[in-house]
Scaffold this motif. Sequence first.
Motif, PDB file in Angstrom:
ATOM      1  N   THR A 536      16.826  43.793  33.483  1.00  0.00           N
ATOM      2  CA  THR A 536      15.821  43.165  34.195  1.00  0.00           C
ATOM      3  C   THR A 536      16.156  43.254  35.698  1.00  0.00           C
ATOM      4  OG1 THR A 536      14.542  41.212  34.488  1.00  0.00           O
ATOM      5  CG2 THR A 536      16.854  40.963  34.017  1.00  0.00           C
ATOM      6  N   THR A 540      14.220  37.058  34.605  1.00  0.00           N
ATOM      7  CA  THR A 540      13.858  36.933  33.331  1.00  0.00           C
ATOM      8  C   THR A 540      15.119  36.903  32.417  1.00  0.00           C
ATOM      9  OG1 THR A 540      11.431  37.552  33.585  1.00  0.00           O
ATOM     10  CG2 THR A 540      12.381  37.873  31.287  1.00  0.00           C
ATOM     11  N   ILE A 542      14.807  36.713  28.880  1.00  0.00           N
ATOM     12  CA  ILE A 542      14.082  36.864  27.645  1.00  0.00           C
ATOM     13  C   ILE A 542      13.874  38.415  27.336  1.00  0.00           C
ATOM     14  CG2 ILE A 542      12.710  36.227  25.756  1.00  0.00           C
ATOM     15  CD1 ILE A 542      14.562  34.070  26.498  1.00  0.00           C
ATOM     16  N   ALA A 543      14.062  38.867  26.171  1.00  0.00           N
ATOM     17  CA  ALA A 543      13.923  40.288  26.138  1.00  0.00           C
ATOM     18  C   ALA A 543      13.695  40.552  24.540  1.00  0.00           C
ATOM     19  CB  ALA A 543      14.957  41.452  26.639  1.00  0.00           C
ATOM     20  N   THR A 544      13.173  41.762  24.031  1.00  0.00           N
ATOM     21  CA  THR A 544      12.862  42.109  22.856  1.00  0.00           C
ATOM     22  C   THR A 544      13.921  43.076  22.333  1.00  0.00           C
ATOM     23  OG1 THR A 544      10.517  41.572  22.763  1.00  0.00           O
ATOM     24  CG2 THR A 544      11.402  42.928  21.081  1.00  0.00           C
ATOM     25  N   LEU A 583      12.433  43.444  15.901  1.00  0.00           N
ATOM     26  CA  LEU A 583      11.613  42.809  17.199  1.00  0.00           C
ATOM     27  C   LEU A 583      12.263  41.624  17.368  1.00  0.00           C
ATOM     28  CD1 LEU A 583       7.939  43.999  15.957  1.00  0.00           C
ATOM     29  CD2 LEU A 583       9.353  44.908  17.680  1.00  0.00           C
ATOM     30  N   GLU A 585      13.441  38.553  19.650  1.00  0.00           N
ATOM     31  CA  GLU A 585      13.630  38.127  20.968  1.00  0.00           C
ATOM     32  C   GLU A 585      14.654  36.874  20.936  1.00  0.00           C
ATOM     33  OE1 GLU A 585      10.102  35.488  22.917  1.00  0.00           O
ATOM     34  OE2 GLU A 585       9.677  37.640  23.290  1.00  0.00           O
ATOM     35  N   ASN A 586      15.613  37.339  22.028  1.00  0.00           N
ATOM     36  CA  ASN A 586      16.724  36.132  22.193  1.00  0.00           C
ATOM     37  C   ASN A 586      16.070  34.777  22.664  1.00  0.00           C
ATOM     38  OD1 ASN A 586      16.098  37.662  24.898  1.00  0.00           O
ATOM     39  ND2 ASN A 586      17.835  36.380  25.374  1.00  0.00           N
ATOM     40  N   THR A 587      17.001  33.726  22.113  1.00  0.00           N
ATOM     41  CA  THR A 587      16.531  32.424  22.660  1.00  0.00           C
ATOM     42  C   THR A 587      17.592  31.711  23.475  1.00  0.00           C
ATOM     43  OG1 THR A 587      17.767  31.695  20.624  1.00  0.00           O
ATOM     44  CG2 THR A 587      15.542  31.997  20.344  1.00  0.00           C
ATOM     45  N   ASN A 589      20.888  33.191  26.365  1.00  0.00           N
ATOM     46  CA  ASN A 589      21.518  34.638  26.975  1.00  0.00           C
ATOM     47  C   ASN A 589      22.739  34.422  27.585  1.00  0.00           C
ATOM     48  OD1 ASN A 589      21.178  37.040  28.190  1.00  0.00           O
ATOM     49  ND2 ASN A 589      20.673  36.488  29.932  1.00  0.00           N
ATOM     50  N   ASN A 701      14.149  47.875  30.183  1.00  0.00           N
ATOM     51  CA  ASN A 701      12.483  48.105  30.345  1.00  0.00           C
ATOM     52  C   ASN A 701      12.478  49.193  31.201  1.00  0.00           C
ATOM     53  OD1 ASN A 701      10.176  47.938  30.958  1.00  0.00           O
ATOM     54  ND2 ASN A 701      10.119  45.586  31.176  1.00  0.00           N
TER      55      ASN A 701
END
Length: 718
Positions: A536, A540, A542-544, A583, A585-587, A589, A701
Amino acid sequence: MSSVFLCGTILLISDLNHLYVNKLPYILIFLFFGCFINTYKATAQDITLFQQFNGRYDYTALGNTMNTAENGPFGVCTINTSSSASLFLNTNQTMVAAYLYWAGSDTGDFDIELNGIPVTAERTFSDALTGNRTFFAAFADVTDIVNSQGNGVYTVSEFDLTSVIAPYCPTGTNFGGWAITVIYESPLLPLNQLNVYDGLESVPDMLEITLENLNVFDNMGAKIGFIAWEGDQALSVNESLRINGSVIENLPLNPANNAFNGTNSFTGASNLYNMDIDFYGIQNNIAIGDTQATISLTSGQDFVMINNIITVLNSQLPDATVTIDDIETTCDSRELTIDYTVSNTNSTAVLPQNTPIAFYVDGILLATASTSITLPIGGTVQQTLTLTVPTTISNPFNFTIVVDDDGTGTSTVDEINEDNNSALENILLPTSPEVPLLDTLEVCDNEINLAFNLTQQELLFSEPLLTFQYYESFENASSMMNSITNPTNYESDSYPATIYIEVTNSNTLCRTITEFNLELLESPIANVPENLIACTIDETEIATFDLTTNEEFINNQSNIIIRYFETQTAPDTFQDEITTPELFENTSNPQTIYVTVENTKGCINTTFFEVLVSDCEIYIPAGLSPNNDGKNDVFNIINLEAHPNHILHIYNRYGTLIYIGNKNTGRWNGFSNKGTPRNRKLPTGTYFYVLYLNDTNTAGNTVLIEQTYTGWVYLQNN
């Protein structure tokens, strides 16, 4: 001639001039009472056989009343709480049994004393008349007391009816008394059968008692005795005692028309108010071969209760009985070895040799035998028989031995008692424990504890009363030596291993040996993969992520199940399974992902990796000086590790490709790896670079960053 009405019947009394004047009212009143008595009588307890003695036996009796005078409407209403009587046996007479009976008005005093020794009723009897008039009798075996006291005076005390007799006095039914029948043995006596019967049955009107279990061999000296309560000397209206239809008497104490009149035939006493201890000779009233006798008692007025009857009859017969001493069985065999004893104990004659014996299983005759010797009176013989129970007989079964049975249920010897010839025992043939199919015990080879709990096999056995021992060889199990001492935590020196289990029924001691295997199962590989990084350029976190990206590296075998979890609760224990790993998504990091790998044998291995969201913008330095001073020794492109698929091209100023780099080559250090010659130190100068990120297949991304970087870099290479 005058008449008195008795229950609608006119009783004519002639020649009243011979009656004392003061007696007439008594007679009139008591006859009216006799009518009252006859209106109702409760059912009491039938006279039945209580005990039988066979041998040189006879008996005597002693006892006394508690009444101070014969009862009656105008009699005294007092009663004693103790009274005495004497026992005398000759030196050749040996006491074998003494039975105490006591009785009285009301519901009963069942705790008394004999010569100061407490006696409690072992059996009780009862009877009743109208007007709430109840009566009781009681029994106790006092053999031990009489045996210790011997000849002498016997006193019954603490027999207290003083508080209950008042309601009985107006009708002349107040009484209390006791008697002891003493059975003795003497070598001077003939061989007799002595039967003791008891119960409580009563008249007025008529009473008929049938005595069973008689066996008359010779009627010489035959006699019968009674203990009776509440008889009155002054009342003898239609009173008679018959044996087999013939009236009996014992003069002068017991005339034919007044049998129950307060007397004791053994002592000659005639003042046993309202009780009788009498015997009669009946040799003319009973026949050889008789097996029963009928006693008939009639009374038009007198209320009499019969409590005890004793018969003494000459008898010379054996009495065969059999007992099972031991039955020997063998595991998984239907063969029985029976030790049994035939006896002729309660007898008055020998039991002949070759008396037949029959052996039955569930009513089916299996074998016969016979007595090996003639058994004298009181004799026994032990014998042994071996037989095989057919397989058609279910297990367990009833095993019966019958002596004096020729195998058809027929007796061949006349006996005193034909109903005591058998012995029965329920037999369960011992069989070895049934062994279920035992599973192989398995442990995965990556377990922290590689020990086996061998005892879990015991849950597969359904039989009760089983014990288990475990062995490492069949030889040890067979000899029951060197058993495994830690079956709940067992480790073998090598695998696969065979364990031998000895199963024993603790009741029958039958045992079985069987075996099962131990096996270590190979656990699946679970390699530790690289972390997954999402790039990123803003704040941010959070990512998938597609967590399955690493599966080929973690374990590429077929038939493998890979599962992902967010939380570890203990070593190799996880929760919060990730159900859509493609799919995720992290909670947090970074976030650790826990992975389980399970193969077809159920073994599980674990690994983990991290997912993290990182600032992935590329920062390219303007130069490098590889002189090993720790500063700018390589072309250090910042965040390049976030792009694992990158390719770096370096060109000289002539446009010649002199270096290709990627994640495996490390950072460029000023040496060439392309062209000729290779791996040489390049001269100082300006070089052109092209950086291809190739992020199409990464977790980044790709929309947020450029994919290709170009520019000049200065190399200071001294």
